[in-house]
Motif scaffolding. Sequence first.
Motif, mmCIF file in Angstrom:
data_model
loop_
_atom_site.group_PDB
_atom_site.id
_atom_site.type_symbol
_atom_site.label_atom_id
_atom_site.label_comp_id
_atom_site.label_asym_id
_atom_site.label_seq_id
_atom_site.Cartn_x
_atom_site.Cartn_y
_atom_site.Cartn_z
ATOM 1 N N ARG A 116 62.537 -27.928 14.978
ATOM 2 C CA ARG A 116 63.540 -26.617 14.830
ATOM 3 C C ARG A 116 62.526 -26.104 13.286
ATOM 4 O O ARG A 116 62.200 -24.958 12.907
ATOM 5 C CB ARG A 116 64.323 -26.360 13.703
ATOM 6 C CG ARG A 116 65.507 -26.873 14.869
ATOM 7 C CD ARG A 116 66.398 -26.764 14.976
ATOM 8 N NE ARG A 116 68.195 -26.896 15.505
ATOM 9 C CZ ARG A 116 68.744 -26.217 16.347
ATOM 10 N NH1 ARG A 116 68.059 -25.013 16.388
ATOM 11 N NH2 ARG A 116 69.135 -26.749 17.635
ATOM 12 N N VAL A 117 61.589 -27.675 12.427
ATOM 13 C CA VAL A 117 60.814 -26.539 11.269
ATOM 14 C C VAL A 117 59.396 -27.233 11.708
ATOM 15 O O VAL A 117 58.737 -26.935 10.445
ATOM 16 C CB VAL A 117 61.707 -27.479 10.271
ATOM 17 C CG1 VAL A 117 63.296 -27.622 9.952
ATOM 18 C CG2 VAL A 117 60.585 -29.592 11.074
ATOM 19 N N CYS A 118 59.252 -27.746 12.529
ATOM 20 C CA CYS A 118 57.229 -28.157 12.995
ATOM 21 C C CYS A 118 57.591 -27.399 14.614
ATOM 22 O O CYS A 118 58.773 -27.807 15.437
ATOM 23 C CB CYS A 118 57.744 -29.184 12.888
ATOM 24 S SG CYS A 118 57.400 -30.104 11.432
ATOM 25 N N GLU A 119 56.171 -27.408 14.694
ATOM 26 C CA GLU A 119 55.754 -26.822 16.160
ATOM 27 C C GLU A 119 54.869 -27.624 16.505
ATOM 28 O O GLU A 119 53.840 -27.965 16.542
ATOM 29 C CB GLU A 119 55.152 -25.371 15.971
ATOM 30 C CG GLU A 119 54.530 -25.021 17.434
ATOM 31 C CD GLU A 119 54.177 -23.536 17.787
ATOM 32 O OE1 GLU A 119 53.833 -23.651 18.838
ATOM 33 O OE2 GLU A 119 54.233 -22.845 16.825
ATOM 34 N N ARG A 166 52.441 -26.628 13.041
ATOM 35 C CA ARG A 166 52.440 -27.251 13.750
ATOM 36 C C ARG A 166 51.959 -28.110 13.657
ATOM 37 O O ARG A 166 50.761 -28.595 12.788
ATOM 38 C CB ARG A 166 51.024 -25.927 14.261
ATOM 39 C CG ARG A 166 51.616 -24.561 13.979
ATOM 40 C CD ARG A 166 50.621 -23.397 14.926
ATOM 41 N NE ARG A 166 50.691 -23.601 17.093
ATOM 42 C CZ ARG A 166 49.468 -24.806 17.389
ATOM 43 N NH1 ARG A 166 48.055 -25.000 16.750
ATOM 44 N NH2 ARG A 166 49.536 -24.626 18.676
ATOM 45 N N HIS A 168 66.142 -31.258 13.702
ATOM 46 C CA HIS A 168 66.089 -30.889 12.667
ATOM 47 C C HIS A 168 63.928 -30.561 12.901
ATOM 48 O O HIS A 168 63.857 -29.169 12.461
ATOM 49 C CB HIS A 168 66.231 -31.916 11.679
ATOM 50 C CG HIS A 168 65.931 -31.001 10.656
ATOM 51 N ND1 HIS A 168 66.186 -29.453 10.256
ATOM 52 C CD2 HIS A 168 65.158 -31.276 9.591
ATOM 53 C CE1 HIS A 168 65.743 -29.537 8.532
ATOM 54 N NE2 HIS A 168 64.401 -30.003 8.931
ATOM 55 N N GLN A 194 57.320 -19.896 8.192
ATOM 56 C CA GLN A 194 56.576 -20.143 9.646
ATOM 57 C C GLN A 194 56.647 -21.700 9.921
ATOM 58 O O GLN A 194 56.463 -22.320 8.766
ATOM 59 C CB GLN A 194 55.329 -19.436 10.402
ATOM 60 C CG GLN A 194 55.782 -17.912 9.853
ATOM 61 C CD GLN A 194 57.244 -17.323 10.477
ATOM 62 O OE1 GLN A 194 57.197 -16.794 9.527
ATOM 63 N NE2 GLN A 194 56.580 -17.500 11.771
ATOM 64 N N SER A 195 57.290 -22.229 11.366
ATOM 65 C CA SER A 195 57.577 -23.643 11.091
ATOM 66 C C SER A 195 55.815 -24.030 11.741
ATOM 67 O O SER A 195 55.043 -23.395 12.033
ATOM 68 C CB SER A 195 57.507 -23.727 13.322
ATOM 69 O OG SER A 195 58.988 -23.182 13.435
ATOM 70 N N ARG A 202 59.863 -28.491 2.760
ATOM 71 C CA ARG A 202 61.066 -27.954 2.288
ATOM 72 C C ARG A 202 61.799 -27.843 1.241
ATOM 73 O O ARG A 202 62.609 -27.123 1.254
ATOM 74 C CB ARG A 202 60.915 -28.063 4.395
ATOM 75 C CG ARG A 202 60.818 -27.428 4.582
ATOM 76 C CD ARG A 202 61.315 -27.549 6.330
ATOM 77 N NE ARG A 202 62.222 -26.737 6.507
ATOM 78 C CZ ARG A 202 61.688 -25.560 6.560
ATOM 79 N NH1 ARG A 202 61.369 -24.549 7.543
ATOM 80 N NH2 ARG A 202 63.724 -24.701 7.295
#
Length: 716
Positions: A250-253, A195, A247, A192-193, A217
């Motif tokens: 897409r991987v962090c909120e 936060r 990028h 899950q991204s 990652r």
Amino acid sequence: MGRAGQALERTIIDGSVWQPERLDFCAPPVLLHGLQRPHAAPRIFGDPLALFDLALIPHDADTHKQAQALKKTQRANLAGQCAAQRERWAQQQAPALAKRRGIPLEKARDVLQRASAQRVLMGDFVLTSELGKTVAVGDILDRPDRWHNAQFADPLDPDNDTRVAVVNLKSGQRPYLYTHRHGGMRFELLRQSARIQLGRGMRVATTDAVLSVLQERGELFDYGEGAVAYVSDGKARAVTPDWLTDHMGRVCEFYSVRSRRKVDGDDTTEECPEDAPLSVARAILAKHGERGFKKLVAVVTAPTLRMDGTILDRPGHDEQSGLLYYCEHPNPPRVPQSPGVQDALQALRFLWAPLAQFPLVDSVANGVVLHGLLSAALRASLPTAPGVGFDAPAAGSGKTLLARCIGILATGAEPSILPPADTDEETRKRLFAVLREGQRVVLWDNVREPLGSASLDAFLTAPTFADRVLGSSETVTLPNRALFIATGNNLRMTSDTCRRVLTARIDAQSETPYTRDFSFDPAQMVQTDRLAYVVAALTIVRAYIAAGRPKMASGRTASFEHWDDLVRQPICWLAHHVDMAQDAILPDLADPMEAAKRAFEQDPETTKLRAMMEAWYAAFGSHQTTVGAAIQRCGTDALLSMALDDVAGQAGKINSRMLGRWIERMQGRIVDGKRFVRIGHRAGLLHWAVYATREESPAVEAAADAADMVEDVATF
């Protein structure tokens, strides 16, 4: 169509099962108790009473293309039905997943839709382990040491077979699950991204938080000096600030906390979504040597050997060499540890089969081609390696086709074919762009002028290559593990490039070589069984290593020492055993460095220097003289006049300054046992002499140079 909406291939011999003993033939079944099952009318190949022979089924390139086109059409026809089935499946499975994971029903539905439509398993997706227990993808990603290479049931069609899928968490690329069900499918595993909060005064904390996520990652690598790279389609590509910003999003909120006043007058806070900050991406890219990413030298898509000769045939990032073995094959081939001489000869037979119909002129040309094949398999591990050149007396002889075969062996894909650059600056820019794009083969086709420039020579003998990024003042240094190939009719090299590019000559001995017809497509043959050909090339090198690394060729090639150890010496060792085997199928081999000697003899500069020193020595012997005196001598010495005019002739006269500079550039170089020696200044004039290598330079040379150091300006 599978129950989760997958489009599944079904063929005569069913590739959807993963156990080889469960092949499903098209023969009708034996049915009892009144059972009936319609089946397709069989198409019989060969003798129906004989053993089943897969080789009888057509498998040429045209049949393969036709099959792919039919599959594409059928997938398009089923697309609507598959989408509807995916939606139904997600609706049915979502309530159970939402209850198990304690997540909203809509989120559970989204997790299932991603799994069936995009083959992406999010952190809340649940798998069934080999022991029959359920485990979430997020828990698997949190414990890579526990779950790496663990076996699971198929994610979309789980049943009692809980060993059909395997998880790879340490490949150096994104974690994935590969299931052998339905012909083989690959699913990406995603967390899950994360936060991350944004706010005033939080830039450093935000940068550290994002960097921690990226490190965990493991998708980005430190690439050379100052560059960050990601791996896509088997290529390392340097990232830009804009790409990294995308990028990160897409991987962090990202969110911020804002205060607002409610209607009743009380203050409250709320979280607001935010875009990924470009400033953080730039800060990460600016942290040279402080990012904590793994070091990446090159990406390989087939097994290879490390620089010390040890085998690298397990997919993933290799800390020792800095190589990333990127392989999506579920069972990648292994390289034999200690093959013998017969194994090496058999490997050569197999490796040479696609090239057997190329009309290579002699054993030196064969040796150069084998250098190209071995270097293609090993180039990522070698700091430097000579380029490969193919020349022929006429167009259409097969130069480019042979170059393509080597390029395909190196990368598994068709190499990009480029025309040669016109200037040194353009050469430098083009070579640097190739490295930034992650290309591992540089193929210059139809070279007409003598090949060579300062940038190309540096590219061929340097393990790294630096240039300024276009549109920026920043200079980036990238690893250089690209194989250089050039083709041309009667290809010639400049003097400095002769030893850097080894040339193999092809001669069909035909007025119209382009009308020749191959009984097979060599490039298609290499591409179809590329991994097997790579293993054959590595088997030859491993056999040489297992034999004790005997020294078969004299010397150790300067600038290419490791290439000499792992390519040149094995070729010369193999040539000895080929001679002993006396097998007509095996190609005669010779030391590939013999091609460099030939190139020097054909080099225009070498030819001019040979003629100049012969004429000069005939006129003056080993006596010292000046450029001006040599020009004056031309009036009575036709041979000397022709040699000087060929080098410095200008408008019917000999340019003394041009001649002097040329001799300065050539001094000390030995051709046919002679060399120019700089004697020093006498009365303001620079004196030269030509000495045979057996003659001693005069003792006054060093003293004269020291005395005239303050007047070290050539006067002609």
